[in-house]
Design an enzyme around this catalytic site. Structure first.
Site, PDB file in Angstrom:
ATOM      1  N   LYS A 126       0.859  -1.194   0.000  1.00  0.00           N
ATOM      2  CA  LYS A 126       0.000   0.000   0.000  1.00  0.00           C
ATOM      3  C   LYS A 126       0.888   1.235   0.000  1.00  0.00           C
ATOM      4  O   LYS A 126       2.035   1.166   0.441  1.00  0.00           O
ATOM      5  CB  LYS A 126      -0.884   0.002   1.264  1.00  0.00           C
ATOM      6  CG  LYS A 126      -2.056   0.945   1.198  1.00  0.00           C
ATOM      7  CD  LYS A 126      -3.246   0.367   0.454  1.00  0.00           C
ATOM      8  CE  LYS A 126      -4.338   1.379   0.258  1.00  0.00           C
ATOM      9  NZ  LYS A 126      -5.543   0.794  -0.350  1.00  0.00           N
ATOM     10  N   ASP A 166      -6.959   4.518  -4.879  1.00  0.00           N
ATOM     11  CA  ASP A 166      -7.596   4.395  -3.560  1.00  0.00           C
ATOM     12  C   ASP A 166      -8.226   5.766  -3.315  1.00  0.00           C
ATOM     13  O   ASP A 166      -8.381   6.557  -4.274  1.00  0.00           O
ATOM     14  CB  ASP A 166      -6.579   4.032  -2.467  1.00  0.00           C
ATOM     15  CG  ASP A 166      -7.251   3.688  -1.134  1.00  0.00           C
ATOM     16  OD1 ASP A 166      -8.030   2.721  -1.099  1.00  0.00           O
ATOM     17  OD2 ASP A 166      -7.033   4.391  -0.125  1.00  0.00           O
TER      18      ASP A 166
HETATM   19  P1  NDP Z   1     -13.425   7.911  -2.778  1.00  0.00           P
HETATM   20  O1  NDP Z   1     -12.385   8.919  -2.459  1.00  0.00           O
HETATM   21  O2  NDP Z   1     -13.910   7.755  -4.165  1.00  0.00           O
HETATM   22  O3  NDP Z   1     -14.710   8.105  -1.839  1.00  0.00           O
HETATM   23  C1  NDP Z   1     -14.644   8.161  -0.453  1.00  0.00           C
HETATM   24  C2  NDP Z   1     -15.983   8.666   0.029  1.00  0.00           C
HETATM   25  O4  NDP Z   1     -16.037   8.609   1.434  1.00  0.00           O
HETATM   26  C3  NDP Z   1     -16.242  10.118  -0.367  1.00  0.00           C
HETATM   27  O5  NDP Z   1     -17.595  10.281  -0.600  1.00  0.00           O
HETATM   28  C4  NDP Z   1     -15.790  10.879   0.883  1.00  0.00           C
HETATM   29  O6  NDP Z   1     -16.415  12.136   1.037  1.00  0.00           O
HETATM   30  C5  NDP Z   1     -16.279   9.929   1.949  1.00  0.00           C
HETATM   31  N1  NDP Z   1     -15.541  10.131   3.183  1.00  0.00           N
HETATM   32  C6  NDP Z   1     -14.206  10.230   3.336  1.00  0.00           C
HETATM   33  N2  NDP Z   1     -13.893  10.418   4.623  1.00  0.00           N
HETATM   34  C7  NDP Z   1     -15.070  10.459   5.277  1.00  0.00           C
HETATM   35  C8  NDP Z   1     -15.422  10.622   6.618  1.00  0.00           C
HETATM   36  N3  NDP Z   1     -14.492  10.799   7.563  1.00  0.00           N
HETATM   37  N4  NDP Z   1     -16.749  10.580   6.940  1.00  0.00           N
HETATM   38  C9  NDP Z   1     -17.695  10.394   5.993  1.00  0.00           C
HETATM   39  N5  NDP Z   1     -17.403  10.228   4.703  1.00  0.00           N
HETATM   40  C10 NDP Z   1     -16.117  10.265   4.361  1.00  0.00           C
HETATM   41  O7  NDP Z   1     -12.828   6.522  -2.240  1.00  0.00           O
HETATM   42  P2  NDP Z   1     -13.294   5.054  -2.596  1.00  0.00           P
HETATM   43  O8  NDP Z   1     -14.755   4.995  -2.797  1.00  0.00           O
HETATM   44  O9  NDP Z   1     -12.386   4.541  -3.635  1.00  0.00           O
HETATM   45  O10 NDP Z   1     -12.866   4.294  -1.263  1.00  0.00           O
HETATM   46  C11 NDP Z   1     -13.735   4.215  -0.129  1.00  0.00           C
HETATM   47  C12 NDP Z   1     -13.208   3.156   0.814  1.00  0.00           C
HETATM   48  O11 NDP Z   1     -13.152   1.896   0.121  1.00  0.00           O
HETATM   49  C13 NDP Z   1     -11.801   3.380   1.352  1.00  0.00           C
HETATM   50  O12 NDP Z   1     -11.736   2.819   2.646  1.00  0.00           O
HETATM   51  C14 NDP Z   1     -10.936   2.561   0.400  1.00  0.00           C
HETATM   52  O13 NDP Z   1      -9.713   2.186   0.986  1.00  0.00           O
HETATM   53  C15 NDP Z   1     -11.850   1.360   0.196  1.00  0.00           C
HETATM   54  N6  NDP Z   1     -11.592   0.574  -0.997  1.00  0.00           N
HETATM   55  C16 NDP Z   1     -11.634   1.136  -2.230  1.00  0.00           C
HETATM   56  C17 NDP Z   1     -11.420   0.359  -3.351  1.00  0.00           C
HETATM   57  C18 NDP Z   1     -11.564   0.903  -4.719  1.00  0.00           C
HETATM   58  O14 NDP Z   1     -11.463   0.115  -5.671  1.00  0.00           O
HETATM   59  N7  NDP Z   1     -11.822   2.164  -4.894  1.00  0.00           N
HETATM   60  C19 NDP Z   1     -11.052  -1.071  -3.219  1.00  0.00           C
HETATM   61  C20 NDP Z   1     -11.140  -1.571  -1.884  1.00  0.00           C
HETATM   62  C21 NDP Z   1     -11.357  -0.760  -0.810  1.00  0.00           C
HETATM   63  P3  NDP Z   1     -15.874  13.437   0.290  1.00  0.00           P
HETATM   64  O15 NDP Z   1     -16.472  13.369  -1.093  1.00  0.00           O
HETATM   65  O16 NDP Z   1     -16.366  14.551   1.110  1.00  0.00           O
HETATM   66  O17 NDP Z   1     -14.381  13.319   0.271  1.00  0.00           O
END
Ligand code: NDP
Length: 444
Positions: A126, A166
């Site tokens: 990572k 990510d």
């Molecule tokens: P994104 O950056 O696309 O989305 C993250 C989302 O979560 C955004 O809507 C963000 O809001 C919100 N968010 C972030 N921090 C907080 C918080 N403290 N409270 C509430 N909402 C929050 O990331 P991903 O969708 O790619 O990833 C989401 C999760 O999934 C992570 O844990 C990542 O490690 C995991 N993951 C992702 C994969 C992938 O293929 N993308 C694969 C496996 C795991 P805002 O828009 O305001 O930033």
């Protein structure tokens, strides 16, 4: 003191300032106790656990870049190559101000088991930076990405370490990083996944984590005599994972009534309008207040609150530690049947325990969000073959992988007398393959 306790004590002592890493190691080793107890003599002699919790290597480096005003900015870059017993290191790059060594280490450690669960030959790693792409111009993001790769390129490669997206690292960032790698190495190789479709990306990678989450949730429900049809689902997040989880859930006939971002959340009793959400988050990169303004009947609330909504299934898809004990109590009180994690470690340990003890079927992120990295591995395969598969081909492989993961974790839990404990099942199934490979490869 037992072997697990000894190793945990040493990990706590050596990594006292890395809370998330300690949380991840504790969660894994606690649930591996029966396997470790059964093989204690061999594992102890081979120092298997000590080797498992110590990354192969970690890089921490300066990332200088120039902003639009001509000012030099400096961020910190990280890459942790945790374990390559079963394949090249593989894991995303997180770009977020909260990034530090402990967070990258926790994610890298979890990645070992998740990647193993996919059944594909990929090790755990990572990386990322405390750089925040939010509010930056495209030129600034490019300047950062080029500087980041100018250091990182020395340590990665298609058969060595293959980073991916990510939080904060989407198609734009991967494109800039790939361009810089190609320039520095003079080599066209699949060194990153999540690439654009015109230069080696895989169809269905964008959708994979969210879709995969729904495929495993559907299998879980099916194996308990339930279907997805008509189920009310609460989703948190509004990013890549959340959007495609919502889309697939709706295709399966369920109704998703919530989503959230880092400032607030939406309750939409008529079901989230995914096209509208995509436009706001993927195109305009705007706040969720815009969703409520454009959608009659939808409510916007400041702060957190998704888990207060009555639902049959909860899918936390935002970030780590976003589903707390009080949320777990609320979900149980509201009759929630299943929680499957889309994000990495979104549920705290005490909340997980409460859900499991109160009869909620709980699948942890290592298993339930493995569809993203599995499809990244399928992207690597296509790059090696110099071929591109159709969307349907990738999607059907993804679905089969998620169904297999469900049955593997279910079987592993049953083998150790913990039927229904999918967290333990995932850790055990993921661990067994890596441990066998490590023992076969000698002391290294
Ligand atoms: P994104 O950056 O696309 O989305 C993250 C989302 O979560 C955004 O809507 C963000 O809001 C919100 N968010 C972030 N921090 C907080 C918080 N403290 N409270 C509430 N909402 C929050 O990331 P991903 O969708 O790619 O990833 C989401 C999760 O999934 C992570 O844990 C990542 O490690 C995991 N993951 C992702 C994969 C992938 O293929 N993308 C694969 C496996 C795991 P805002 O828009 O305001 O930033």
């Amino acid at each position: 003191m037992g072997y697990v306790d000894e190793v945990l004590a040493r990990v706590r002592e050596k990594n006292a300032s890395e809370a998330e890493f300690l949380q991840a190691v504790e969660e894994v080793l606690e649930s591996l106790r029966p396997v470790i107890d059964a093989n204690e003599a061999v594992y102890r002699k081979e120092a298997l656990l000590e080797r498992l919790v110590e990354p192969d290597r970690q890089f921490k480096f300066r990332v200088p870049w120039v902003d639009d005003k001509g000012q030099v900015q400096v961020n910190t870059g990280y890459r942790i190559q945790f374990n390559n017993a079963i394949g090249p290191y593989k894991g995303g790059l997180r770009l977020h101000p909260s990034v530090n060594t402990g967070i990258i280490k926790f994610l890298g450690f979890e990645q070992i088991f998740k990647n193993s669960l996919t059944g594909l030959p990929i090790g755990g790693g990572k990386g990322g930076s405390d750089f925040d792409p939010k509010g930056k111009s495209d030129r600034e993001v490019m300047a950062f990405c080029q500087s980041f790769i100018t250091e990182l390129y020395k340590y990665i490669g298609a058969d060595v370490d293959v980073p991916a997206g990510d939080i904060g690292t989407g198609a734009r960032e991967i494109g800039y990083m790939f361009g810089q790698y190609k320039r520095l190495r003079s080599t066209y190789e699949g060194v990153l996944t999540g690439k654009g479709l015109t230069y080696g990306g895989s169809l269905a990678r964008t959708e994979a984590t969210g879709y995969g989450l729904l495929y495993i949730t559907e299998e879980l429900m099916k194996c308990h005599g339930e279907s997805m049809e008509g189920k009310v689902i609460a989703v948190s997040g509004a990013g890549n994972v959340a959007i495609y989880a919502i889309q697939k859930a709706q295709q399966m006939g369920a109704k998703v009534v919530t989503c959230s971002d880092s400032t607030g959340w939406i309750y939409d009793p008529n079901g989230i309008d995914v096209a509208l959400l995509q436009d706001i988050k993927e195109v305009k990169r705007a706040r969720l207040t815009e969703y409520a303004a454009a959608r009659p009947g939808a409510e916007y609330h400041e702060g957190r609150g998704v888990w207060e909504v009555k639902c049959d299934i909860a899918l936390p898809c935002a970030t780590q530690n976003e589903l707390l004990l009080e949320d777990a109590k609320q979900l149980v009180a509201n009759g929630c049947k299943a929680v499957c994690e889309g994000a990495n470690m979104p549920t705290t340990i005490d909340a997980t325990r409460y859900l499991q003890e109160n009869g909620v079927w709980f699948i942890g992120g290592k298993a339930s969000n493995a569809g993203g990295v599995a499809t990244s591995a399928l992207e690597m395969t296509q790059n090696s073959e110099r071929l591109s598969w159709t969307f349907e081909e990738v999607d059907s492989k993804l679905k089969q992988i998620m169904i297999n993961i469900y049955h593997n974790i279910d079987d592993a839990a049953k083998r150790y007398g913990m039927e229904g404990n999918y967290v333990a099942g995932a850790n055990i199934a993921g661990f067994e393959k890596v441990a066998t490979a490590m023992l076969a490869q000698g002391v290294c």
